[in-house]
Design a protein around this motif. Sequence first.
Motif, PDB file in Angstrom:
ATOM      1  N   ASP A 271       0.854  -1.185   0.000  1.00 44.00           N
ATOM      2  CA  ASP A 271       0.000   0.000   0.000  1.00 44.00           C
ATOM      3  C   ASP A 271       0.894   1.240   0.000  1.00 44.00           C
ATOM      4  OD1 ASP A 271       0.905   0.346   2.541  1.00 44.00           O
ATOM      5  OD2 ASP A 271      -0.927  -0.292   3.542  1.00 44.00           O
ATOM      6  N   LEU A 272       0.245   2.394   0.090  1.00 44.01           N
ATOM      7  CA  LEU A 272       1.020   3.633  -0.051  1.00 44.01           C
ATOM      8  C   LEU A 272       1.920   3.904   1.157  1.00 44.01           C
ATOM      9  CD1 LEU A 272      -1.487   5.974  -1.859  1.00 44.01           C
ATOM     10  CD2 LEU A 272       0.589   4.977  -2.766  1.00 44.01           C
ATOM     11  N   GLU A 273       1.638   3.218   2.286  1.00 43.88           N
ATOM     12  CA  GLU A 273       2.530   3.380   3.454  1.00 43.88           C
ATOM     13  C   GLU A 273       3.668   2.365   3.413  1.00 43.88           C
ATOM     14  OE1 GLU A 273      -1.050   3.551   4.612  1.00 43.88           O
ATOM     15  OE2 GLU A 273      -0.601   5.599   3.990  1.00 43.88           O
ATOM     16  N   GLY A 274       3.649   1.487   2.424  1.00 40.09           N
ATOM     17  CA  GLY A 274       4.729   0.511   2.298  1.00 40.09           C
ATOM     18  C   GLY A 274       4.418  -0.825   2.945  1.00 40.09           C
ATOM     19  N   HIS A 275       3.221  -0.982   3.529  1.00 39.87           N
ATOM     20  CA  HIS A 275       2.886  -2.272   4.129  1.00 39.87           C
ATOM     21  C   HIS A 275       2.602  -3.282   3.040  1.00 39.87           C
ATOM     22  CE1 HIS A 275       1.630   0.633   7.349  1.00 39.87           C
ATOM     23  NE2 HIS A 275       2.489  -0.150   7.974  1.00 39.87           N
ATOM     24  N   ILE A 276       3.127  -4.500   3.245  1.00 34.35           N
ATOM     25  CA  ILE A 276       2.865  -5.565   2.264  1.00 34.35           C
ATOM     26  C   ILE A 276       1.432  -6.027   2.448  1.00 34.35           C
ATOM     27  CG2 ILE A 276       3.525  -7.870   1.517  1.00 34.35           C
ATOM     28  CD1 ILE A 276       6.326  -7.278   2.452  1.00 34.35           C
TER      29      ILE A 276
ATOM     30  N   ARG B  31      15.335   3.474  -1.580  1.00 36.03           N
ATOM     31  CA  ARG B  31      14.680   3.206  -2.868  1.00 36.03           C
ATOM     32  C   ARG B  31      13.160   3.224  -2.677  1.00 36.03           C
ATOM     33  NH1 ARG B  31      16.803  -2.068  -5.395  1.00 36.03           N
ATOM     34  NH2 ARG B  31      15.212  -3.074  -4.157  1.00 36.03           N
ATOM     35  N   GLN B  32      12.722   2.609  -1.561  1.00 38.89           N
ATOM     36  CA  GLN B  32      11.290   2.562  -1.271  1.00 38.89           C
ATOM     37  C   GLN B  32      10.750   3.981  -1.036  1.00 38.89           C
ATOM     38  OE1 GLN B  32       9.963  -0.662   1.249  1.00 38.89           O
ATOM     39  NE2 GLN B  32       8.770   0.748   2.453  1.00 38.89           N
ATOM     40  N   ALA B  33      11.543   4.786  -0.307  1.00 44.43           N
ATOM     41  CA  ALA B  33      11.112   6.171  -0.027  1.00 44.43           C
ATOM     42  C   ALA B  33      10.969   6.934  -1.335  1.00 44.43           C
ATOM     43  CB  ALA B  33      12.125   6.840   0.888  1.00 44.43           C
ATOM     44  N   THR B  34      11.911   6.728  -2.266  1.00 40.15           N
ATOM     45  CA  THR B  34      11.850   7.405  -3.569  1.00 40.15           C
ATOM     46  C   THR B  34      10.576   7.001  -4.307  1.00 40.15           C
ATOM     47  OG1 THR B  34      14.201   6.973  -3.619  1.00 40.15           O
ATOM     48  CG2 THR B  34      13.245   7.931  -5.600  1.00 40.15           C
ATOM     49  N   ARG B  35      10.272   5.695  -4.231  1.00 39.98           N
ATOM     50  CA  ARG B  35       9.088   5.183  -4.924  1.00 39.98           C
ATOM     51  C   ARG B  35       7.822   5.826  -4.364  1.00 39.98           C
ATOM     52  NH1 ARG B  35      10.869   3.517  -7.729  1.00 39.98           N
ATOM     53  NH2 ARG B  35      11.601   1.377  -7.646  1.00 39.98           N
ATOM     54  N   PHE B  36       7.743   5.903  -3.017  1.00 38.45           N
ATOM     55  CA  PHE B  36       6.532   6.450  -2.417  1.00 38.45           C
ATOM     56  C   PHE B  36       6.453   7.962  -2.582  1.00 38.45           C
ATOM     57  CE2 PHE B  36       6.721   2.470   0.242  1.00 38.45           C
ATOM     58  CZ  PHE B  36       5.873   1.820  -0.636  1.00 38.45           C
ATOM     59  N   ALA B  37       7.603   8.561  -2.865  1.00 37.57           N
ATOM     60  CA  ALA B  37       7.582  10.012  -3.118  1.00 37.57           C
ATOM     61  C   ALA B  37       7.130  10.277  -4.544  1.00 37.57           C
ATOM     62  CB  ALA B  37       8.959  10.592  -2.874  1.00 37.57           C
ATOM     63  N   GLY B  38       6.838   9.229  -5.302  1.00 37.90           N
ATOM     64  CA  GLY B  38       6.310   9.410  -6.653  1.00 37.90           C
ATOM     65  C   GLY B  38       7.282   9.053  -7.744  1.00 37.90           C
ATOM     66  N   GLY B  39       8.478   8.601  -7.398  1.00 36.00           N
ATOM     67  CA  GLY B  39       9.475   8.220  -8.408  1.00 36.00           C
ATOM     68  C   GLY B  39       9.046   6.964  -9.140  1.00 36.00           C
ATOM     69  N   MET B  40       8.905   7.066 -10.461  1.00 35.60           N
ATOM     70  CA  MET B  40       8.451   5.903 -11.225  1.00 35.60           C
ATOM     71  C   MET B  40       9.631   4.956 -11.448  1.00 35.60           C
ATOM     72  SD  MET B  40       5.284   5.907 -11.819  1.00 35.60           S
ATOM     73  CE  MET B  40       4.873   4.970 -13.260  1.00 35.60           C
ATOM     74  N   PRO B  41       9.394   3.640 -11.305  1.00 37.48           N
ATOM     75  CA  PRO B  41      10.467   2.680 -11.535  1.00 37.48           C
ATOM     76  C   PRO B  41      10.729   2.540 -13.037  1.00 37.48           C
ATOM     77  CG  PRO B  41       8.410   1.562 -11.097  1.00 37.48           C
ATOM     78  CD  PRO B  41       8.125   3.016 -10.965  1.00 37.48           C
ATOM     79  N   PRO B  42      11.942   2.082 -13.441  1.00 35.33           N
ATOM     80  CA  PRO B  42      12.184   1.879 -14.878  1.00 35.33           C
ATOM     81  C   PRO B  42      11.267   0.785 -15.414  1.00 35.33           C
ATOM     82  CG  PRO B  42      13.991   1.024 -13.529  1.00 35.33           C
ATOM     83  CD  PRO B  42      13.091   1.752 -12.618  1.00 35.33           C
ATOM     84  N   ARG B  43      10.758   1.002 -16.625  1.00 35.60           N
ATOM     85  CA  ARG B  43       9.779   0.074 -17.187  1.00 35.60           C
ATOM     86  C   ARG B  43      10.356  -1.326 -17.397  1.00 35.60           C
ATOM     87  NH1 ARG B  43       5.030   0.481 -18.592  1.00 35.60           N
ATOM     88  NH2 ARG B  43       5.134  -1.214 -20.083  1.00 35.60           N
ATOM     89  N   GLU B  44      11.643  -1.363 -17.738  1.00 42.21           N
ATOM     90  CA  GLU B  44      12.220  -2.674 -18.027  1.00 42.21           C
ATOM     91  C   GLU B  44      12.647  -3.385 -16.745  1.00 42.21           C
ATOM     92  OE1 GLU B  44      13.433   0.224 -18.807  1.00 42.21           O
ATOM     93  OE2 GLU B  44      15.432   0.381 -17.960  1.00 42.21           O
ATOM     94  N   GLY B  45      12.438  -2.753 -15.591  1.00 36.69           N
ATOM     95  CA  GLY B  45      12.764  -3.383 -14.325  1.00 36.69           C
ATOM     96  C   GLY B  45      14.192  -3.089 -13.896  1.00 36.69           C
TER      97      GLY B  45
END
Length: 674
Positions: free
Chosen positions: A320-325, A364-378
């Motif tokens: 979820d958006l708080e990072g809980h699995i 990395r997780q903090a960046t993701r939740f701050a809105g950073g999109m992951p690379p499409r190719e993984g």
Amino acid sequence: MTLPPRTRTPWQRWRSAWRRWSLWTLLAVLVASMLITLVWLAGRYEASQVQSRLERDAADAGSDIRAALSRNVQSLQALQAGDPALLAWEVNATELLRQRRELVRIEWRDNNLRLRAHAQTPYRPMPWETANREGSHTDAALACTNALRLGAPAYSGSYFQPHGDGMGSEMMELCLPLNRAGHASGFLVATYALQEMLVDLVGHNLTRRQEASFTEADGTRLAVLGAARRGTRMFSAQQLLDLPGTTLVLRMDSWHGEPSVFPNVLTALVTAMSIALVTVMVVLVRDNRRRLRAERDLADALAFRKAMEDSLVTGLRARDLEGHITYVNPAFCAMVGFSPQELLGQSTSAPYWPPEFAEEYRQRQATRFAGGMPPREGFESVFMRKDGTRFPVLIIEAPLINAQGLHTGWMSAFLDISEQRRVEELSRASQERLQATARLATVGEMASLLSHELNQPLAAISSYATGSLNLLDSSAPGNLQDVRMAMQHIARQAERAGRVIKSVHDFVRRRDQTREAVLPQELLDAILPIISLQARKLGVRVHTAVEPHLPRTLCDRTMVEQVLLNLARNAMQAMDDPAIHPRILDIRVRRGPSNAYSGWVEFSVTDGGVGIAPEVAQQLFTPFFTTRAEGMGLGLSLCRTVVEQHGGFLAYEPHAPRGTVFTFTLPVCQPTPT
Ligand code: ADP
């Protein structure tokens, strides 16, 4: 989750259907009985309303009669006021009879009940037999006896008075005892016609559907007024008129017309509500059926999804958006060795993060939740199994969008790439072995060249040595100078032989794998001595042209030298034909093809040889393909692999008028603007 329908037995299906439908049937029966009860109660209520209205009317009529009777008593008493003369009394009595239709006769009698004067109603002439009326047992006499006893007006019971025309009517007598100066002075007898009483005293309040009557205790009607209609819905009310000396029963009947579907507003309302209720129930049943169908479809879809998830080898994890699995699939659990219970709800530090990378992953997780999109190719990462072993994974992440289009978290897919890494490692090792083999083959080839090449200096050394010995033997005075010169030649030739051997040694021994920044000229310089060996043998002239101020290239020096050497050797061998003359090998290095900015350096090896036939071209880069008896067929396939490993490309094209140009590119170490 419920079992999907197709896995149920027919018995289970029948049971669940019966349970569902029995509930609905029970509900329908309950609603129907409630509605019937409501309609019946509404009818009952309506009937009771009619009944109570009728009873009220009967009570009103009773009190009307009582009031009229007492008013009449006063009017009758007023006749005696002032001790009137007989004639005047009769005139007044007649006037009273005209006003009061219910009274049919008024008599003034003396103390012995003998008639002194009388008056009759002008509305209905009737034969009155005075003799009969003066008897001591007549109704009038009984009433007067009662009145005397009571000292107040008294009534007689009703009696039938024939009219002489064969008809008759019910009458009732009222007797008023008269007093003058405290002494009884006779009686006033007034006769009431019961029928007229009804007409005059009750009639004006009677509705069309009502019937009023005086009855006896057993129900015999004495006088009736009103509609004689009879129906199934009859209502009846009785009122007792307790008069001094007698009791009259006033009865009122009412009929309420034919029974109708909607007898009144209340019943209509209840019925309308019932219809609405039934309609709602039908709609509910339909809705329920639709829901059941949707539920079944959903169960099917869920079963399908579960089967799909279970068969996946890709690990899936939702956060979820708080990072809980919030979700993990079986493949993910199998990959990391943790159970879903150990993983679900975890947020800041997942148990499969290696402790040494935990901080990096958290960022990395903090960046993701701050809105950073992951690379499409993984991207690649390292996870830790429950037993502590690390393994590489490829992670592909995508935002999780719910049915309302809201971003609710992240869904990640994981591929365990340890097997892939192992295969890559294996292929790299075998590639290296192949290269080593190719190198050895080259070395073998060079051994024969070496022997040929070393022959010359060795022969020269040998002849200089023999000459020197001769000079030393003759011990002539000028010989020492010649011996010195011969020794210098010997030293030069030995040095030359040493250089030849060293160049081969350097080439074979060097196994430096790392990439480094190398000037193109250095690459050429390293292989030119070896190329020259073969060139001399085959009578080939070697031309080199290196563009000035070329940048350094980033490469594995040994491998690129091997590539250059292979291409140069192939070129020289292609010219090993008696018909070909002159034999020129041209090696050039220049900047890459683009003018604006070039991150590449281009090497080309040109020969004037036989060229490449189409059938050879098809298999040119196939390992072990060769047209030469002593060839191994590994050269070009290795060249291409090496160049591609550096990110460049290897190509060839025919050279005019004869021969072939092989070209390959290498990346520049530091991009420099041109
Ligand atoms: P090998 O040199 O051991 O034969 P290579 O893979 O280097 O193996 O070359 C494969 C074949 O390609 C050679 O046998 C030759 O027939 C052909 N070939 C390679 N380079 C040239 C060239 N410059 N001109 C003509 N043919 C060539």
